[in-house]
Design a protein around this motif. Structure first.
Motif, PDB file in Angstrom:
ATOM      1  N   VAL A  50       2.222   6.363 -17.949  1.00  0.00           N
ATOM      2  CA  VAL A  50       2.108   4.992 -17.443  1.00  0.00           C
ATOM      3  C   VAL A  50       0.938   4.292 -18.133  1.00  0.00           C
ATOM      4  CG1 VAL A  50       3.149   5.493 -15.202  1.00  0.00           C
ATOM      5  CG2 VAL A  50       0.678   5.776 -15.487  1.00  0.00           C
ATOM      6  N   ASP A  51       0.906   2.965 -17.996  1.00  0.00           N
ATOM      7  CA  ASP A  51      -0.164   2.151 -18.576  1.00  0.00           C
ATOM      8  C   ASP A  51      -1.324   2.148 -17.577  1.00  0.00           C
ATOM      9  OD1 ASP A  51      -1.840   0.252 -19.602  1.00  0.00           O
ATOM     10  OD2 ASP A  51      -0.310  -1.288 -19.893  1.00  0.00           O
ATOM     11  N   TRP A  52      -2.358   2.933 -17.872  1.00  0.00           N
ATOM     12  CA  TRP A  52      -3.462   3.031 -16.921  1.00  0.00           C
ATOM     13  C   TRP A  52      -4.797   3.018 -17.653  1.00  0.00           C
ATOM     14  CZ3 TRP A  52      -7.085   7.078 -16.111  1.00  0.00           C
ATOM     15  CH2 TRP A  52      -6.934   8.174 -16.969  1.00  0.00           C
ATOM     16  N   LYS A  63       7.654   5.616  -9.606  1.00  0.00           N
ATOM     17  CA  LYS A  63       8.599   4.600  -9.111  1.00  0.00           C
ATOM     18  C   LYS A  63       8.195   3.203  -9.591  1.00  0.00           C
ATOM     19  CE  LYS A  63      10.711   3.066  -4.770  1.00  0.00           C
ATOM     20  NZ  LYS A  63      10.696   3.210  -3.292  1.00  0.00           N
ATOM     21  N   TYR A  64       6.875   3.018  -9.804  1.00  0.00           N
ATOM     22  CA  TYR A  64       6.368   1.720 -10.245  1.00  0.00           C
ATOM     23  C   TYR A  64       5.707   1.848 -11.618  1.00  0.00           C
ATOM     24  CZ  TYR A  64       7.128   0.391  -5.383  1.00  0.00           C
ATOM     25  OH  TYR A  64       7.697   0.137  -4.161  1.00  0.00           O
ATOM     26  N   ASP A  75       0.109  14.433  -5.732  1.00  0.00           N
ATOM     27  CA  ASP A  75       1.101  14.003  -4.740  1.00  0.00           C
ATOM     28  C   ASP A  75       1.475  12.526  -4.893  1.00  0.00           C
ATOM     29  OD1 ASP A  75       1.032  16.555  -3.658  1.00  0.00           O
ATOM     30  OD2 ASP A  75      -0.489  16.055  -2.170  1.00  0.00           O
ATOM     31  N   LEU A  76       0.641  11.773  -5.610  1.00  0.00           N
ATOM     32  CA  LEU A  76       0.926  10.354  -5.846  1.00  0.00           C
ATOM     33  C   LEU A  76       1.972  10.146  -6.941  1.00  0.00           C
ATOM     34  CD1 LEU A  76      -2.561   8.551  -5.753  1.00  0.00           C
ATOM     35  CD2 LEU A  76      -0.614   8.068  -4.271  1.00  0.00           C
ATOM     36  N   ILE A 124       0.842  -1.193   0.000  1.00  0.00           N
ATOM     37  CA  ILE A 124       0.000   0.000   0.000  1.00  0.00           C
ATOM     38  C   ILE A 124       0.879   1.245   0.000  1.00  0.00           C
ATOM     39  CG2 ILE A 124      -1.773   1.276   1.280  1.00  0.00           C
ATOM     40  CD1 ILE A 124      -2.652  -1.498   2.407  1.00  0.00           C
ATOM     41  N   TYR A 125       0.592   2.141  -0.938  1.00  0.00           N
ATOM     42  CA  TYR A 125       1.375   3.363  -1.084  1.00  0.00           C
ATOM     43  C   TYR A 125       0.421   4.550  -0.932  1.00  0.00           C
ATOM     44  CZ  TYR A 125       4.208  -0.298  -3.112  1.00  0.00           C
ATOM     45  OH  TYR A 125       4.880  -1.489  -3.304  1.00  0.00           O
TER      46      TYR A 125
END
Length: 250
Positions: free
Chosen positions: A153-155, A126-127, A119-120, A110-111
């Motif tokens: 990113v892949d989202w 990082k991932y 802010d994320l 959990i991050y």
């Protein structure tokens, strides 16, 4: 004109020390709570039509407690066993804490972001090789897509729940000195339920610039605005107005 009654277009707070209750006692005003909008979940069939396969994702981005509830509801409906290795990126500590309703916290990845979606960014970056799913409402704030697209990113965004206007017909003959709104949809709900609503002496309180714009677009006069530097919360803005309006008023 003196303020004696306030209708807050949200559910009644569940905590005893809510500032609304303090406001009510301190200034002897009557405060009622009534959600002008509510959340309805999207069923698994509709989510499949969005071409969402939960097996495809290695990370979930959660922006609210509603997102948490509806992700796990859909997983159950789809009979999807949530893997222990799934990563959770939570917009705030409150969301991360709420996640404990469904998972054993210490056993999960959990991050947590401090507050705003942006802010994320360092954590997601990082991932960046993960496949992210963003379960959200049909009225997702634009910050999330903009941030994720900028990170490259892949989202995937999926609508897991919808904001629906509530039936307020029982309020047709009820008058309040102040109506407090927190979203553009709340304003839309007012006019959907009461197309001929006339403000007259009713004071309108709004939270946020988008809610203010919606009110103005509907021809309303905004009397109370939050957040401001001096009144960062709705209760503080209401109190400031009440003190001024009730000073020497009959």
């Amino acid at each position: 004109m003196k303020v004696k009654t306030i209708l807050v277009s949200q559910p009644e707070p569940k905590v005893e020390n809510s500032p609304y209750f303090e406001l009510q006692q301190k200034h002897k005003v009557k405060i009622d709570f009534r959600p002008f909008i509510h959340i309805e979940g999207v069923n698994a069939k509709e989510i499949r039509l969005q071409k969402i396969d939960l097996n495809h994702y290695t990370a979930i981005i959660l922006t609210s407690r509603n997102a948490v509830d509806h992700f796990f509801r859909v997983a159950e409906e789809m009979r999807f066993k949530v893997p222990e290795g799934l990563k959770y990126f939570c917009q705030s500590e409150a969301v991360a804490f709420y996640l404990q309703k469904y998972v054993v916290y210490r056993k999960r990845k959990i991050y947590v972001g401090p507050k705003d979606f942006a802010d994320l960014s360092p954590l997601i970056k990082k991932y960046k090789d993960e496949k992210f799913l963003l379960p959200a409402s049909d009225q997702l704030n634009a910050d999330a897509p903009i941030t994720l697209n900028n990170l490259k990113v892949d989202w995937t965004q999926a609508v897991f729940y919808k904001t629906v206007m509530s039936d307020l017909s029982d309020l047709a003959d009820v008058y309040y000195d102040v109506l407090a709104f927190f979203s553009p949809t709340g304003i839309k709900s007012l006019f959907k339920n009461f197309p001929d609503f006339e403000q007259n002496n009713t004071r309108i309180a709004v939270f946020g610039s988008s809610t203010q714009k919606e009110a103005l677009d509907h021809g309303l006069r905004v009397d109370i605005l939050a957040p401001t530097p001096n009144t960062p919360s709705m209760t503080m803005a209401l109190e400031k107005y009440i003190v001024e309006a009730n000073k020497g008023a009959k």
